[in-house]
Each structure stands twice: as structure tokens, then as C-alpha cells.
Write a protein that holds these residues in place. Structure first.
Motif, PDB file in Angstrom:
ATOM      1  N   ARG A 146       0.838  -1.199   0.000  1.00 14.85           N
ATOM      2  CA  ARG A 146       0.000   0.000   0.000  1.00 14.85           C
ATOM      3  C   ARG A 146       0.876   1.254   0.000  1.00 14.85           C
ATOM      4  O   ARG A 146       2.053   1.227   0.332  1.00 14.85           O
ATOM      5  N   GLY A 147       0.256   2.366  -0.348  1.00 20.83           N
ATOM      6  CA  GLY A 147       0.947   3.641  -0.358  1.00 20.83           C
ATOM      7  C   GLY A 147       0.684   4.417   0.925  1.00 20.83           C
ATOM      8  O   GLY A 147      -0.182   4.048   1.718  1.00 20.83           O
ATOM      9  N   PRO A 148       1.396   5.503   1.136  1.00 24.19           N
ATOM     10  CA  PRO A 148       2.471   5.955   0.254  1.00 24.19           C
ATOM     11  C   PRO A 148       3.665   4.998   0.283  1.00 24.19           C
ATOM     12  O   PRO A 148       4.012   4.468   1.339  1.00 24.19           O
ATOM     13  N   GLY A 149       4.254   4.790  -0.883  1.00 23.05           N
ATOM     14  CA  GLY A 149       5.416   3.923  -0.961  1.00 23.05           C
ATOM     15  C   GLY A 149       6.653   4.591  -0.394  1.00 23.05           C
ATOM     16  O   GLY A 149       6.677   5.797  -0.137  1.00 23.05           O
ATOM     17  N   ILE A 150       7.673   3.792  -0.195  1.00 20.83           N
ATOM     18  CA  ILE A 150       8.966   4.285   0.299  1.00 20.83           C
ATOM     19  C   ILE A 150      10.018   4.013  -0.763  1.00 20.83           C
ATOM     20  O   ILE A 150      10.100   2.906  -1.296  1.00 20.83           O
ATOM     21  N   VAL A 151      10.812   5.008  -1.080  1.00 22.80           N
ATOM     22  CA  VAL A 151      11.942   4.844  -1.991  1.00 22.80           C
ATOM     23  C   VAL A 151      13.217   5.146  -1.209  1.00 22.80           C
ATOM     24  O   VAL A 151      13.355   6.235  -0.637  1.00 22.80           O
ATOM     25  N   PHE A 152      14.127   4.173  -1.175  1.00 16.83           N
ATOM     26  CA  PHE A 152      15.388   4.363  -0.461  1.00 16.83           C
ATOM     27  C   PHE A 152      16.472   4.797  -1.453  1.00 16.83           C
ATOM     28  O   PHE A 152      16.702   4.149  -2.471  1.00 16.83           O
ATOM     29  N   LEU A 153      17.129   5.899  -1.120  1.00 15.41           N
ATOM     30  CA  LEU A 153      18.189   6.478  -1.955  1.00 15.41           C
ATOM     31  C   LEU A 153      19.508   6.378  -1.193  1.00 15.41           C
ATOM     32  O   LEU A 153      19.690   7.038  -0.168  1.00 15.41           O
ATOM     33  N   GLY A 154      20.394   5.553  -1.697  1.00 14.07           N
ATOM     34  CA  GLY A 154      21.636   5.277  -0.993  1.00 14.07           C
ATOM     35  C   GLY A 154      22.669   6.376  -1.115  1.00 14.07           C
ATOM     36  O   GLY A 154      22.482   7.389  -1.789  1.00 14.07           O
ATOM     37  N   GLY A 155      23.800   6.147  -0.462  1.00 10.12           N
ATOM     38  CA  GLY A 155      24.858   7.136  -0.416  1.00 10.12           C
ATOM     39  C   GLY A 155      25.943   6.914  -1.461  1.00 10.12           C
ATOM     40  O   GLY A 155      25.883   6.000  -2.280  1.00 10.12           O
ATOM     41  N   PHE A 156      26.932   7.776  -1.401  1.00  8.85           N
ATOM     42  CA  PHE A 156      28.076   7.780  -2.306  1.00  8.85           C
ATOM     43  C   PHE A 156      28.879   6.497  -2.113  1.00  8.85           C
ATOM     44  O   PHE A 156      29.349   6.216  -1.020  1.00  8.85           O
ATOM     45  N   LYS A 157      28.990   5.689  -3.156  1.00  8.75           N
ATOM     46  CA  LYS A 157      29.752   4.444  -3.160  1.00  8.75           C
ATOM     47  C   LYS A 157      29.123   3.358  -2.268  1.00  8.75           C
ATOM     48  O   LYS A 157      29.760   2.392  -1.903  1.00  8.75           O
ATOM     49  N   SER A 158      27.850   3.529  -1.911  1.00  4.19           N
ATOM     50  CA  SER A 158      27.166   2.502  -1.132  1.00  4.19           C
ATOM     51  C   SER A 158      26.210   1.749  -2.059  1.00  4.19           C
ATOM     52  O   SER A 158      26.130   2.040  -3.248  1.00  4.19           O
ATOM     53  N   ASP A 159      25.483   0.783  -1.508  1.00  2.73           N
ATOM     54  CA  ASP A 159      24.555   0.023  -2.348  1.00  2.73           C
ATOM     55  C   ASP A 159      23.275  -0.264  -1.593  1.00  2.73           C
ATOM     56  O   ASP A 159      23.140   0.079  -0.421  1.00  2.73           O
TER      57      ASP A 159
END
Length: 248
Positions: free
Chosen positions: A23-36
Motif C-alpha cells: 500500500r501507499g504511500p510507498g517508500i523509496v530508499f536512496l543510498g549514499g556515495f559508493k554505497s549500495d
């Protein structure tokens, strides 16, 4: 059940992602510099979302993790384009953008470009404009000269092998700055920041908060927290903030 796959970027580079329907609202994970996308914070959020039936999506920028491309060819603008593609093609409706370190900068770029797609934003030691305000000023004249002359300098890292700082990264970063003008964010913004962070000083989080032209902004300072904020108590704080933002 987690959907695992790749999306082709505009230049054909495969961008790896993992997605959980819900269900929403969805979550979008945005990683860091040189991470995964398989770091402890992303994994914890994925487990929480799966248990709650919440939509969740994570991915690796080009040159990171399981995605194609070379890290050395990446810039903030390129990685923001990867994130925009994921947002457009893999999610629907407003999303909670969770940005870790550089991911906080990427989240701000996405939110500035498409505020209607943002339910809320949560920055974990967010590092908007870091190439220009945190990185370049700290470089010695010799390092700057190397970058300008050779196009790259390999910076030692506490987290593994040295990584490339390119002239393209620095120059593109100047064009992608978000704190040079007020950010008209009318959605909730939360910031988690360790005061023992040696990569992104805690005062940088306050400057980011000040740059946001919106009233629903809160900064949570963790006095004994480092840059990663990945201890059990830090993860618990992250999950609690995400839960509150989803309920709002």
C-alpha cells in the motif's frame, strides 16, 4: 514477495532494483556515495515494509552495487537521473523519499523537480551540495591541481578501497546544488543526524533545514551517532520516523 530486476537507463546501463508491492504511500530508499541497496538501513526498511504491507523500492545507481557502469563515470546529475527513472517507472503516487548521505541530495533534487510525487522526505545524515561545500574546500591545493590536471584523484576511504573523485563529479556538482536558493518543500521533512559524524558535520544538516522554505521540518540530533547511523538504536529511530511519516 520481492521483485528483483534491472531497468535500462537512457544509455543502456542496467540499473538494479528490488521492489516490494504494497500500500501507499510507498517508500523509496536512496543510498549514499559508493554505497549500495543491501546496506543495513535499506535491509531493515525492506523487512519493516514487507511486514507492514507497505510498498518499498530500492536500487543501485550506475557504477554502484549490482548496477552496470563504472563508478568513475558517475556524477550527481547522472545518479539523480537514475533515481528519477526508478521513481517514474517503478512507483505510483506520492512517495516517502528516504535519502542516506548523498541520497539526501538526490532526494532534494527529485523533490524540487516533482514535488507532487513526494509524500515526505527523510534524510539520514543528508549531504546536499557536498562536493562543493564539504569536499572541495577541504582539498589541499595539490589535490585540487591533480583533479584539474588529471581529471581524477583517488581518495582514501575508511570503508574500503580508495575511490575516485573526478573533475566531472566536482563540476557537475556545482550545477546540481540545491541549497543556493530556498527549497519550496510543503511536505514534511525529517532529518536524522549524528553529532559525531566525521563525514557530514551536524551543522550541515542545520544548514539544509534552514534552506527549506517550509515549516514542517524537524532535525533529530543523535549526540553519540556517527555518519552511518546503523546501530540497533539508530535503526529503531529510523523505523519510528518512517512509521510516523507514513501515518501522517
Amino acid at each position: 514477495m520481492e521483485d528483483i530486476g534491472t531497468l535500462p537507463a537512457e544509455d543502456g546501463t542496467p540499473i538494479a532494483f528490488r521492489r516490494i508491492a504494497g500500500r501507499g504511500p510507498g517508500i523509496v530508499f536512496l543510498g549514499g556515495f559508493k554505497s549500495d541497496m543491501t546496506g543495513s538501513k535499506a535491509e531493515a526498511l525492506s523487512d519493516w515494509a514487507a511486514a507492514k504491507g507497505q510498498a518499498f523500492c530500492r536500487f543501485d545507481y550506475a557504477g554502484h552495487g549490482q548496477s552496470g557502469g563504472r563508478f568513475e563515470d558517475g556524477t550527481i546529475g547522472r545518479w539523480a537521473a537514475d533515481a528519477q527513472m526508478v521513481l517514474d517507472q517503478l512507483t505510483t503516487g506520492p512517495q516517502l523519499l528516504v535519502g542516506s548521505s548523498m541520497g539526501g541530495w538526490i532526494a532534494a533534487l527529485l523533490a524540487r523537480a516533482a514535488p507532487e510525487r513526494v509524500h515526505a522526505m527523510l534524510g539520514i545524515a543528508p549531504a546536499p551540495d557536498f562536493t562543493e561545500t564539504l569536499m572541495w574546500p577541504q582539498f589541499t591545493p595539490e589535490i585540487r591541481a591533480t583533479i584539474l590536471r588529471d581529471g581524477v584523484w583517488h581518495r582514501p576511504s575508511d570503508y574500503g578501497e580508495p575511490y575516485a573523485i573526478t573533475r566531472a563529479l566536482i563540476e557537475d556538482g556545482r550545477q546540481q546544488q540545491v541549497m543556493t536558493n530556498p527549497l519550496p518543500f510543503r511536505f514534511p521533512v525529517r532529518i536524522l543526524q549524528g553529532m559525531r559524524d566525521t563525514d557530514v558535520p551536524w551543522r550541515h544538516a542545520l544548514r539544509f533545514a534552514e534552506a527549506i522554505d517550509g515549516d514542517d521540518v524537524r532535525v533529530n540530533l543523535v549526540k553519540d551517532g556517527d555518519h552511518r547511523l546503523s546501530r540497533p538504536q539508530d535503526i529503531a529511530l529510523l523505523i519510528a520516523e518512517v512509521s510516523r511519516l507514513i501515518e501522517e
